[in-house]
Design an enzyme around this catalytic site. Structure first.
Site, PDB file in Angstrom:
ATOM      1  N   HIS A  64       0.217  46.178  26.853  1.00 44.26           N
ATOM      2  CA  HIS A  64       0.166  47.630  26.637  1.00 44.26           C
ATOM      3  C   HIS A  64      -0.721  48.317  27.671  1.00 44.26           C
ATOM      4  O   HIS A  64      -1.236  49.401  27.429  1.00 44.26           O
ATOM      5  CB  HIS A  64      -0.301  47.983  25.214  1.00 44.26           C
ATOM      6  CG  HIS A  64       0.671  47.548  24.142  1.00 44.26           C
ATOM      7  ND1 HIS A  64       0.825  48.212  22.954  1.00 44.26           N
ATOM      8  CD2 HIS A  64       1.541  46.520  24.098  1.00 44.26           C
ATOM      9  CE1 HIS A  64       1.743  47.616  22.216  1.00 44.26           C
ATOM     10  NE2 HIS A  64       2.194  46.564  22.894  1.00 44.26           N
ATOM     11  N   ASP A 121       5.186  41.252  26.819  1.00 45.34           N
ATOM     12  CA  ASP A 121       5.229  41.568  25.391  1.00 45.34           C
ATOM     13  C   ASP A 121       6.513  42.331  25.140  1.00 45.34           C
ATOM     14  O   ASP A 121       6.570  43.509  25.383  1.00 45.34           O
ATOM     15  CB  ASP A 121       3.992  42.397  25.034  1.00 45.34           C
ATOM     16  CG  ASP A 121       3.999  42.896  23.600  1.00 45.34           C
ATOM     17  OD1 ASP A 121       4.854  42.458  22.817  1.00 45.34           O
ATOM     18  OD2 ASP A 121       3.146  43.743  23.273  1.00 45.34           O
ATOM     19  N   GLU A 132      10.121  46.760  17.532  1.00 48.80           N
ATOM     20  CA  GLU A 132       8.909  46.184  16.946  1.00 48.80           C
ATOM     21  C   GLU A 132       7.724  47.108  17.222  1.00 48.80           C
ATOM     22  O   GLU A 132       6.921  47.394  16.336  1.00 48.80           O
ATOM     23  CB  GLU A 132       8.639  44.797  17.543  1.00 48.80           C
ATOM     24  CG  GLU A 132       7.503  44.038  16.852  1.00 48.80           C
ATOM     25  CD  GLU A 132       6.138  44.235  17.485  1.00 48.80           C
ATOM     26  OE1 GLU A 132       5.150  43.723  16.953  1.00 48.80           O
ATOM     27  OE2 GLU A 132       6.030  44.937  18.521  1.00 48.80           O
ATOM     28  N   GLU A 133       7.660  47.573  18.467  1.00 44.14           N
ATOM     29  CA  GLU A 133       6.546  48.448  18.863  1.00 44.14           C
ATOM     30  C   GLU A 133       6.595  49.731  18.028  1.00 44.14           C
ATOM     31  O   GLU A 133       7.647  50.328  17.862  1.00 44.14           O
ATOM     32  CB  GLU A 133       6.651  48.805  20.358  1.00 44.14           C
ATOM     33  CG  GLU A 133       6.646  47.604  21.305  1.00 44.14           C
ATOM     34  CD  GLU A 133       5.294  46.895  21.394  1.00 44.14           C
ATOM     35  OE1 GLU A 133       4.314  47.397  20.815  1.00 44.14           O
ATOM     36  OE2 GLU A 133       5.244  45.832  22.029  1.00 44.14           O
ATOM     37  N   ASP A 148      12.244  45.053  22.464  1.00 41.24           N
ATOM     38  CA  ASP A 148      11.717  46.312  23.001  1.00 41.24           C
ATOM     39  C   ASP A 148      10.340  46.103  23.628  1.00 41.24           C
ATOM     40  O   ASP A 148       9.627  45.148  23.300  1.00 41.24           O
ATOM     41  CB  ASP A 148      11.652  47.384  21.911  1.00 41.24           C
ATOM     42  CG  ASP A 148      10.699  47.030  20.769  1.00 41.24           C
ATOM     43  OD1 ASP A 148      10.735  45.868  20.311  1.00 41.24           O
ATOM     44  OD2 ASP A 148       9.913  47.899  20.355  1.00 41.24           O
ATOM     45  N   ASP A 176       5.049  35.947  19.913  1.00 40.40           N
ATOM     46  CA  ASP A 176       4.650  37.327  20.231  1.00 40.40           C
ATOM     47  C   ASP A 176       3.145  37.524  20.097  1.00 40.40           C
ATOM     48  O   ASP A 176       2.681  38.467  19.480  1.00 40.40           O
ATOM     49  CB  ASP A 176       5.405  38.292  19.296  1.00 40.40           C
ATOM     50  CG  ASP A 176       5.168  39.748  19.656  1.00 40.40           C
ATOM     51  OD1 ASP A 176       4.786  40.030  20.806  1.00 40.40           O
ATOM     52  OD2 ASP A 176       5.362  40.605  18.773  1.00 40.40           O
TER      53      ASP A 176
HETATM   54 ZN    ZN Z   1       4.941  42.268  20.904  1.00 40.69          ZN
HETATM   55 CA    CA Z   2       3.137  44.965  21.505  1.00 34.41          CA
END
Ligand code: ZN
Ligand code: CA
Length: 369
Positions: free
Chosen positions: A344, A106, A139-140, A78, A163
């Site tokens: 992000h 990411d 994960e986010e 994700d 990551d």
């Molecule tokens: Zn990540």
């Molecule tokens: Ca992230």
């Protein structure tokens, strides 16, 4: 050998797929068909159904011919927001978004790194032990995929999560546990002009509590923050309810407990002073991990860094990732940089040299086990 053109092409392809948290279906199907195309079998667990998503975690076990410790390679499928309709552009040595969305490096750079490493192993006939490639969902915003994974399928001893940011060779070997804290401060409503004496201000209680609190960087391995405050209806009403969202983190669990208790006591003392009440709830989001210099996983990293010509930088991070969750499940794991940068944000970018270097480092790691 790691193939730069192939990596760039496939990374661009992956990034163009919308894969927001809990909506990873298309990404999961794409990865499944790529892995099956390599002759591998992919298991999809039921984590998606349990968290209201449309895809589960993918677990792909690659049997090796060497009797070395089984390892886990991990990246999340994700991406953060704004992340729909991503349109990556290549500018010189960089891949960037077009400025309207995040890029999705990411963690699709991590996904790409693992795919390329698996292909290289096969093409170059590299001997290795068992490898479990895991692509997580959600994960986010909460590490929900890793938290809900079917661990009966996992037997790896060491984990390499792809990551993290920084130069290639930067590895997070320590990270804090986090407590998520929800507080409701209760006062008593009254008319602010006519009879304020009859009221108890939740705002005053909250303010005094927070003013007395140790926050920010509490010590070398502990942080705390009040993130959200909400409450109140009108200036002429004594506020009877304030809700506070906060967090505390520490790499030392005893310190985390102490900090959390301190925050609770600040609220309780202030509530007592003004005649209000407090509901204080704290929940462990994820556990800490502290890999030691003498641990075997560090020796593996050292051998691999030397082999790949990468400068190894072992560091502590203040963030949480799937790495915390799998360490908590007894798999000693670290989080490696894949070169993602300004994540992000709509300025997110990745250096193509870093992208290829991360795959070379990962291949070296697999060889070094
Ligand atoms: Zn990540
Ligand atoms: Ca992230």
């Amino acid at each position: 050998m790691v193939n730069r053109e192939r990596m760039v092409g496939e990374f661009m392809e992956l990034v163009k797929i919308d894969s927001l948290t809990r909506c990873e279906r298309k990404m999961a199907d794409t990865l499944k068909s790529k892995l099956e195309g390599m002759g591998l079998t992919v298991f999809e667990d039921d984590a998606g159904a349990r968290i209201g998503g449309n895809a589960g975690n993918l677990i792909c076990t690659v049997k090796g011919s060497r009797d070395t410790d089984p390892i886990l390679l991990m990246a999340h499928m994700d991406t953060a927001v704004p992340g729909t309709g991503k349109n990556p552009v290549i500018q010189g040595n960089y891949i960037r978004s077009d400025g309207t969305t995040i890029l999705g490096g990411d963690d699709l750079a991590g996904v790409e790194c693992i795919l390329e490493a698996l292909r290289v192993l096969k093409e170059d006939g590299i001997e290795h032990g068992d490898i479990q490639a895991v692509f997580t969902i959600a994960e986010e915003g909460g590490l929900f995929g890793a938290k809900n994974m079917d661990y009966s399928k996992i037997y790896a001893k060491y984990g390499f999560v792809m990551d993290s940011g920084g130069s290639i060779g930067t590895v997070a070997v320590r990270a804090p546990a986090q407590n998520k804290i929800d507080v409701v401060v209760k006062g008593k409503a009254a008319h602010a002009g006519i009879e304020p004496e009859r009221g108890v201000s939740a705002v005053q209680i909250m303010s005094e509590a927070v003013a007395n609190m140790r926050l920010g960087r509490v010590d070398e391995e502990t942080t705390a923050n009040i993130g959200v405050i909400s409450g109140g209806q009108a200036t002429n009403i004594i506020c009877d309810r304030v809700e506070v969202k906060a967090e505390a983190r520490s790499r030392d669990r005893a310190k985390l407990d102490r900090q959390t208790e301190h925050m609770k006591q600040c609220f309780e003392k202030a509530a007592e002073k003004y005649g209000g009440a407090v509901e204080f709830e704290s929940e462990l989001c994820y556990p800490e991990f502290n890999i030691r210099e003498e641990d075997e996983i560090v020796s593996i990293l050292k051998r691999a860094a030397q082999d790949a010509g990468v400068e190894l930088v072992l560091e502590a991070t203040g963030g949480g990732s799937d790495t915390n969750i799998i360490n908590g499940r007894g798999i000693q794991a670290v989080d490696l940089s894949i070169g993602m940068d300004k994540v992000h944000t709509v300025e997110e970018q990745i250096n193509i040299d870093d992208l290829t270097k991360s795959a070379e480092f990962l291949v070296a790691i697999i060889k070094a086990v």
